[in-house]
Design a protein around this motif. Structure first.
Motif, PDB file in Angstrom:
ATOM      1  N   HIS A 184      15.572  -2.649  -2.704  1.00 31.95           N
ATOM      2  CA  HIS A 184      14.167  -3.630  -2.831  1.00 31.95           C
ATOM      3  C   HIS A 184      13.671  -2.560  -0.867  1.00 31.95           C
ATOM      4  CE1 HIS A 184      14.639  -6.981  -6.255  1.00 31.95           C
ATOM      5  NE2 HIS A 184      13.802  -5.852  -6.323  1.00 31.95           N
ATOM      6  N   LEU A 193      10.214  -3.295  -0.033  1.00 33.10           N
ATOM      7  CA  LEU A 193       9.703  -4.552  -1.270  1.00 33.10           C
ATOM      8  C   LEU A 193      10.210  -5.118  -0.175  1.00 33.10           C
ATOM      9  CD1 LEU A 193       9.946  -3.397  -4.633  1.00 33.10           C
ATOM     10  CD2 LEU A 193       7.491  -3.629  -3.706  1.00 33.10           C
ATOM     11  N   ASP A 230       2.231  -4.845   7.310  1.00 33.08           N
ATOM     12  CA  ASP A 230       2.550  -5.229   5.989  1.00 33.08           C
ATOM     13  C   ASP A 230       0.982  -3.864   4.892  1.00 33.08           C
ATOM     14  OD1 ASP A 230       2.489  -6.714   3.816  1.00 33.08           O
ATOM     15  OD2 ASP A 230       0.000  -6.493   2.655  1.00 33.08           O
ATOM     16  N   THR A 231       0.183  -4.153   5.859  1.00 34.70           N
ATOM     17  CA  THR A 231      -0.451  -3.008   4.932  1.00 34.70           C
ATOM     18  C   THR A 231      -0.135  -1.601   5.014  1.00 34.70           C
ATOM     19  OG1 THR A 231      -2.570  -4.490   6.156  1.00 34.70           O
ATOM     20  CG2 THR A 231      -3.175  -2.325   5.115  1.00 34.70           C
ATOM     21  N   THR A 240       2.053  -1.520   2.317  1.00 40.23           N
ATOM     22  CA  THR A 240       1.499  -1.161   1.207  1.00 40.23           C
ATOM     23  C   THR A 240       0.928   0.199   0.815  1.00 40.23           C
ATOM     24  OG1 THR A 240       0.878  -3.310   1.115  1.00 40.23           O
ATOM     25  CG2 THR A 240       0.310  -1.984  -0.041  1.00 40.23           C
ATOM     26  N   ARG A 241       0.164   0.958   1.767  1.00 32.13           N
ATOM     27  CA  ARG A 241       0.373   2.088   1.737  1.00 32.13           C
ATOM     28  C   ARG A 241       1.178   3.334   1.953  1.00 32.13           C
ATOM     29  NH1 ARG A 241      -4.133   1.586   5.538  1.00 32.13           N
ATOM     30  NH2 ARG A 241      -6.111   0.953   4.511  1.00 32.13           N
ATOM     31  N   ARG A 272       3.902   3.157   0.216  1.00 36.91           N
ATOM     32  CA  ARG A 272       4.474   2.468  -1.274  1.00 36.91           C
ATOM     33  C   ARG A 272       4.021   2.956  -1.754  1.00 36.91           C
ATOM     34  NH1 ARG A 272       5.905  -3.212  -0.432  1.00 36.91           N
ATOM     35  NH2 ARG A 272       3.610  -3.391  -1.257  1.00 36.91           N
ATOM     36  N   ARG A 273       2.220   3.269  -2.156  1.00 35.28           N
ATOM     37  CA  ARG A 273       0.941   4.127  -3.112  1.00 35.28           C
ATOM     38  C   ARG A 273       1.236   5.081  -3.201  1.00 35.28           C
ATOM     39  NH1 ARG A 273      -3.942   0.883  -1.578  1.00 35.28           N
ATOM     40  NH2 ARG A 273      -5.017   2.058   0.515  1.00 35.28           N
ATOM     41  N   PHE A 318       7.255   2.990  -8.485  1.00 35.26           N
ATOM     42  CA  PHE A 318       8.289   2.403  -9.434  1.00 35.26           C
ATOM     43  C   PHE A 318       8.525   2.054 -10.292  1.00 35.26           C
ATOM     44  CE2 PHE A 318       6.777   0.659  -5.145  1.00 35.26           C
ATOM     45  CZ  PHE A 318       7.883  -0.311  -5.256  1.00 35.26           C
ATOM     46  N   LEU A 338      -3.722   2.950 -12.083  1.00 38.42           N
ATOM     47  CA  LEU A 338      -3.628   1.531 -11.093  1.00 38.42           C
ATOM     48  C   LEU A 338      -3.939   2.864  -9.882  1.00 38.42           C
ATOM     49  CD1 LEU A 338      -4.827  -0.712 -11.014  1.00 38.42           C
ATOM     50  CD2 LEU A 338      -2.356  -1.431 -11.667  1.00 38.42           C
ATOM     51  N   PRO A 339      -2.403   3.243  -9.073  1.00 35.51           N
ATOM     52  CA  PRO A 339      -1.652   3.196  -7.929  1.00 35.51           C
ATOM     53  C   PRO A 339      -2.610   3.823  -7.381  1.00 35.51           C
ATOM     54  CG  PRO A 339       0.278   3.592  -9.028  1.00 35.51           C
ATOM     55  CD  PRO A 339      -1.460   3.759 -10.846  1.00 35.51           C
ATOM     56  N   LEU A 350      -5.992   2.017  -6.629  1.00 32.76           N
ATOM     57  CA  LEU A 350      -5.660   1.315  -5.865  1.00 32.76           C
ATOM     58  C   LEU A 350      -6.345   2.119  -4.206  1.00 32.76           C
ATOM     59  CD1 LEU A 350      -3.135  -0.351  -6.730  1.00 32.76           C
ATOM     60  CD2 LEU A 350      -5.442  -1.436  -6.218  1.00 32.76           C
ATOM     61  N   ALA A 351      -5.225   3.962  -4.363  1.00 31.28           N
ATOM     62  CA  ALA A 351      -5.487   4.337  -3.016  1.00 31.28           C
ATOM     63  C   ALA A 351      -6.800   4.801  -2.483  1.00 31.28           C
ATOM     64  CB  ALA A 351      -4.339   5.411  -2.900  1.00 31.28           C
TER      65      ALA A 351
END
Lengths: 253, 810
Positions: free
Chosen positions: A64, A69, A89-90, A93-94, A96-97, A102, A121-122, A125-126
């Motif tokens: 993690h 994460l 955090d933002t 998140t960026r 990660r994607r 995962f 999906l990812p 989202l991006a």
């Protein structure tokens, strides 16, 4: 067996992720639990690394932290040359994607979306345009072509994990993290899923980190990192299942 | 994010049903009210237009008395180019027609046919000044036939025809000729002189000539017909606007309750979707994306439901208008007309309610760490900062709201209303602390009943937020119902007390000249609608120089009176209002009753409407040595008796026997009817909000069962029988519903007291606060039973799931 169109980054053995003095504690005072205790780890690129250890050894926490994460209590984590401690955090998140994929043990897919929507999906989202050719090839190789319009509840456990793998691989991430990816599967589906992960390393040059407690699964790895009580307890290079069983027994797990 | 959005809307649509239903109902309510008001406005407009259809020019005499208006009318008639004119005046006068005498609205008939706008539905238009029209509905009600002679404030007229229902600014129940209207004097208030110009006359020239003639003794503006009609319509629709605003207050309450229900539902739905949202975060959704998606979701939900509400409300408006037209209620209604604002405002409120209700729950889930997806769902109590914020804001809201309720009386009623909502919101905010606290108190008692009770009492305090969410909907419903029940009862007692003081006696047959004929009491007792009767002895006695009839009120007669305000105590003389008026009495410290045989000093007192008599306690007449004979029969009406009919029947018996009829049953039954109508309308309007609350409770209960299917499966796996699980869930529902019902009853009582106080401040001095215990108990039991009932279906669903399946699923 995998077409040349899928050749990814060159198979170098550069470091894809690295931790230094990584420590993670939960609770305070008497209730303090040291899940990770000064872990220094280098994850080599284009290889399949398995993290193993008995229950409570900190292997999930390590993953993690590596995947952004969870945030470490102290120490540093660097993935694809980016230090995760510097990201809010933002940004995390960026990151990660864009750089990480995962595959979880269960509840990998949004129950409300079809398999195809889950895979895309990812990227959606991006706001990025998917590589349609790569999608077609992945779907083909993973045998999902006639399952794309189905929802997760209409898929078997193995099929759900294959959808999750397709999702993880579609954006060519720097590292794919798999948390007990075969924990819920029967042995046939297990070997199928592990085979796909292995091939993504061999044929696409993908970097994969997998947490598992199954020696058979660990035997698919190039390198097995052993963890005990939050500390590194050794590594095995290209072990057989028997080697792994021996090493685990040695850890007292 | 769009695929996620649509996917989740599709998949979760069923869970949003209650939230959507709340919005649909609140919006439909508002739109229907607007549609009805629109129709009423259209009706008024049509009436006003019709009433001035024959006029070309109008002279404003609305600020004059009738005599001045008459003079203006005379001058106007002499102006060149004026073919005809009528002084329009209307007001209220005592009208003796058919079964009795009563106040009725009186209007003016033009002698010129073109200016006479009244529609004659039966009979003929009046030909002579002594003929009149009466509204068909009034004629039916009071038994007036064509050709009947009717007295309007003493002026005798003959009914030549029936007119259509009154409406518009000039509408009335009785129309008399201008000549009769002039004799009624200031009973009628003039509004204008309508003028028809001669054909071929130059209207502008006539207008300026009129202006000169009319304004000889003061300003009397002259307007052409269209301008005048527009101004009158504006005036007339003001009443509708006020009424509409009043009804929209209830719509606001319904929308408010709707918002709470939606917030509840969304909180629970989002709790169920925690893992799904956390997974989204894992695969790369930023917090902003999650918040935006959830907001869009609630906006889509709100817009869809609000649209359905607009359509439903539009339909309801049509149905209501059609029903009102068919019932011939006398309300002038036009076609259903919705202004763009009448649709847009409810729609926007509906959408805002949905979006606004999701702000807090969405903020909560957006703080989710991605790791939540990988963890089993754990529940947490309220502690730390958010808890403190909750306490502080809750207490502040309750305090501010209570202050608003205390201050917001009379003209400040909107402040009181806002205060009530704020206080209620504060209670809702505090509910997650309040409800579990009470549950913790009563829990041990339930736990003592067995395993089911023990599990239930532990379950309900474990997750305060969930428990509070479930209980809040019921709390809202019970509070509203209790508020109405207690408020109604309090208003009722207050008004009843006022009635008892002013209208103590329902009806009386009084023989003013000679002893009452035999058998009158028996015949009066046989009248339909008469409850009980009593004969009173009396005698003519000299009172301060006047010869008056004094009656002795014995125990039987005392039982006929409402309350004891009119009951003479020893040494008292209660004077009937009619007698006091007739003799123009003022009440001094003492009066002297005298006969040839003796004299007594008594304290006089006004007794309301009792007839032309005075009352004394038993024995006084004997002390005076008067010859006592039966002189009156008092009547108490049965419940729901028609005052007009009872009085008319009594008059038919009394008049041939030389007796007179008095009494206030008509007034009492009229006021009671008004009260009942008002209360029925209030309850009906609030019922919408209560219905929304009940739907909300059923929804939250079943959602909270759904949320715990895994836990319930674990209990089953550990050996809880199906019956045991059902019992546990029933005990839980009972506990939550019971606590919510008790809290709601207490709150409803407090709100009712504050509300009634705010409404009647300045109108009624000593407010009596009445709690109808039986009705409150019924509400309490019904609410608890509703809670139990709402758990039946979800419990059945939960027990049907096999244990293993339940544990495996999320």
């Amino acid at each position: 067996m995998i077409p040349s169109s899928l050749t990814g980054p060159p198979a170098t053995v550069a470091t894809a992720a690295r931790t230094r003095a990584l420590t993670k504690t939960y609770g305070r005072g008497h209730a303090e639990v040291r899940a990770l205790d000064g872990v220094d780890l280098d994850v080599e690129g284009a290889r399949l690394t398995a993290i193993m250890g008995p229950s409570g050894s900190g292997k999930s926490t390590l993953m993690h932290c590596l995947a952004g994460l969870d945030s470490p209590t102290s120490g540093s984590v660097e993935v694809a040359g980016v230090s995760l401690a510097d990201l809010d955090d933002t940004a995390l998140t960026r990151f990660r994607r864009e750089h990480v994929g995962f595959v979880f043990q269960a509840f990998n897919l949004l129950p409300t979306l079809t398999a195809r929507q889950n895979i895309l999906l990812p990227l959606e989202l991006a706001g990025a345009e998917p590589d349609w050719q790569r999608l077609d090839t992945l779907v083909d190789v993973l045998g999902l072509a006639d399952r794309l319009t189905h929802r997760p509840s209409e898929l078997s456990g193995g099929q759900q994990q294959r959808v999750a793998i397709a999702r993880a691989l579609l954006a060519s991430p720097d590292v794919v993290f798999a948390d007990e990816p075969t924990g819920n599967l029967d042995s046939r589906s297990s070997s199928e899923v592990l085979g796909f992960l292995r091939r993504s390393v061999d044929e696409l040059g993908q970097t994969v980190v997998m947490v598992t407690h199954e020696p058979v699964a660990a035997a698919y790895a190039d390198r097995v990192v052993l963890l005990r009580d939050g500390k590194l307890a050794g590594t095995l290079e290209r072990p057989s299942a028997e080697d792994v069983v021996g090493a685990i027994t040695g850890l007292g797990g | 994010m769009r695929t996620v959005l649509w996917g989740s809307l599709r998949a979760h649509a069923r869970r949003y049903v209650t939230a959507a239903a709340a919005i649909v109902m609140a919006v439909a309510f508002m739109v229907a009210v607007n549609a009805l008001s629109g129709a009423a406005r259209e009706g008024l407009r049509a009436d006003v237009v019709a009433q001035y259809a024959g006029a070309d020019l109008v002279v404003d005499v609305s600020s004059d008395d009738r005599a001045t208006a008459g003079e203006v009318g005379e001058r106007v008639r002499e102006v060149d180019g004026v073919a005809a004119a009528v002084v329009n005046a209307s007001g209220y006068a005592d009208v003796a027609a058919g079964t009795g005498e009563r106040m009725m609205s009186v209007g003016t008939l033009a002698s010129d046919e073109a200016l006479r706008w009244q529609e004659v539905v039966e009979g003929t238009a009046p030909g002579t000044p002594d003929e009149a029209l009466i509204a068909q509905s009034s004629a039916d009600r009071y038994g007036v036939a064509l050709g009947d002679s009717v007295s309007v404030a003493g002026e005798q007229v003959v009914v030549s025809g029936f007119s259509a229902s009154p409406g518009g600014t000039l509408g009335a129940s009785v129309y008399v000729s201008e000549a009769v209207a002039a004799r009624l004097g200031d009973a009628l208030i003039p509004s204008d002189v309508s003028v028809r110009t001669a054909s071929g006359a130059d209207e502008d020239a006539v207008a300026s000539a009129l202006d000169a003639a009319a304004s000889a003794d003061g300003p009397h503006p002259v307007a052409d017909r269209d301008a005048w009609v527009d101004a009158r319509i504006l005036d007339a629709t003001k009443d509708v606007d006020v009424l509409q605003r009043l009804v929209l207050v209830f719509a606001a309450i319904a929308a408010f309750v709707g918002t709470l229900v939606i917030a509840n539902t969304i909180t629970i739905v989002l709790t169920q979707r925690r893992r799904e949202l956390a997974l989204l975060r894992c695969v790369g959704a930023t917090r902003r994306q999650i918040v935006r998606a959830l907001r869009t979701e609630s906006a889509v939900l709100g817009a869809t439901a609000a649209l359905a509400g607009v359509l439903l409300g539009w339909g309801l408006g049509h149905v209501a208008v059609a029903a009102l037209k068919a019932s011939d209620s006398g309300v002038a209604l036009g076609a259903v007309a919705l202004t763009p604002a009448g649709v847009a405002v409810p729609f926007v409120i509906g959408v805002l309610a949905a979006v606004g209700a999701t702000v807090l729950p969405v903020r909560r889930v957006s703080r989710l760490a991605p790791l939540e997806a990988l963890r089993p769902h754990e529940t947490t109590g309220l502690s730390g900062r958010p808890g403190r914020i909750r306490v502080v804001s809750g207490v502040a809201l309750v305090g501010l709201g209570a202050a608003g309720l205390v201050v917001g009386t009379g003209d400040l009623l909107p402040v009181g209303l806002a205060g009530g909502m704020a206080a209620f919101l504060g209670v809702v905010v505090l509910a997650p602390l309040l409800v579990p606290a009470v549950l913790r108190l009563v829990g041990p008692a339930v736990a003592a009943t067995g395993v089911a009770g023990r599990l239930a009492s532990a379950n309900v305090v474990r997750n305060p937020r969930r428990t509070a969410s479930t209980a809040t909907a019921l709390l809202i419903g019970v509070t509203l119902i209790t508020m109405v029940v207690v408020g109604t009862a309090s208003l009722r007692t207050t008004v009843d007390r006022e009635l008892d003081r002013d209208y103590a006696l329902d009806a009386a047959v009084v023989a003013t000249e000679e002893p009452l004929a035999d058998g009158i009491e028996a015949r009066v007792a046989d009248i339909d609608g008469v409850g009980s009767v009593a004969t009173l002895p009396g005698a003519e006695v000299e009172m301060d120089g006047h010869e008056v009839l004094v009656l002795e009120v014995g125990p039987a007669a005392a039982g006929i009176l409402h309350g004891d305000a009119a009951l003479p105590r020893s040494g008292e003389l209660v004077v009937g209002g009619e007698l006091a008026d007739a003799l123009d009495l003022s009440f001094g410290a003492s009066s002297h009753l005298r006969t040839a045989a003796g004299e007594v000093a008594v304290r006089p007192r006004w007794g309301g409407s009792l007839g032309e008599v005075a009352l004394v306690a038993p024995g006084v007449l004997a002390d005076l040595g008067a010859s006592v004979e039966p002189r009156a029969v008092w009547v108490r009406g049965a419940d729901g008796a028609s005052g007009d009919e009872v009085l008319a029947d009594a008059a038919a018996i009394a008049e041939p026997a030389g007796a007179a009829v008095a009494g206030s049953l008509s007034q009492r039954s009229w006021i009671t009817l008004q009260m009942d109508v008002m209360l029925a309308v209030t309850v009906g309007l609030l019922a919408v909000a209560v219905l929304i609350a009940v739907i909300g409770m059923a929804g939250t209960l079943s959602l909270s069962v759904l949320e715990r299917s895994r836990e319930n499966a674990l209990l089953r796996a550990l050996g809880l029988t199906r019956r045991g699980l059902r019992g546990t869930m029933a005990a839980e529902a009972l506990l939550m519903a019971g606590v919510a019902a008790v809290l709601g009853t207490a709150l409803g009582g407090v709100f009712a007291w504050l509300g009634v106080r705010a409404l009647t401040e300045g109108l009624i001095d000593d407010l009596s606060f009445t709690v109808p215990w039986f009705q409150v108990a019924v509400v309490l039991v019904a609410a608890t039973a509703t809670g139990l009932l709402a758990s039946v279906l979800p419990a059945r669903r939960a027990t049907r799931v096999a244990p293993a399946e339940g544990i495996a699923m999320l």
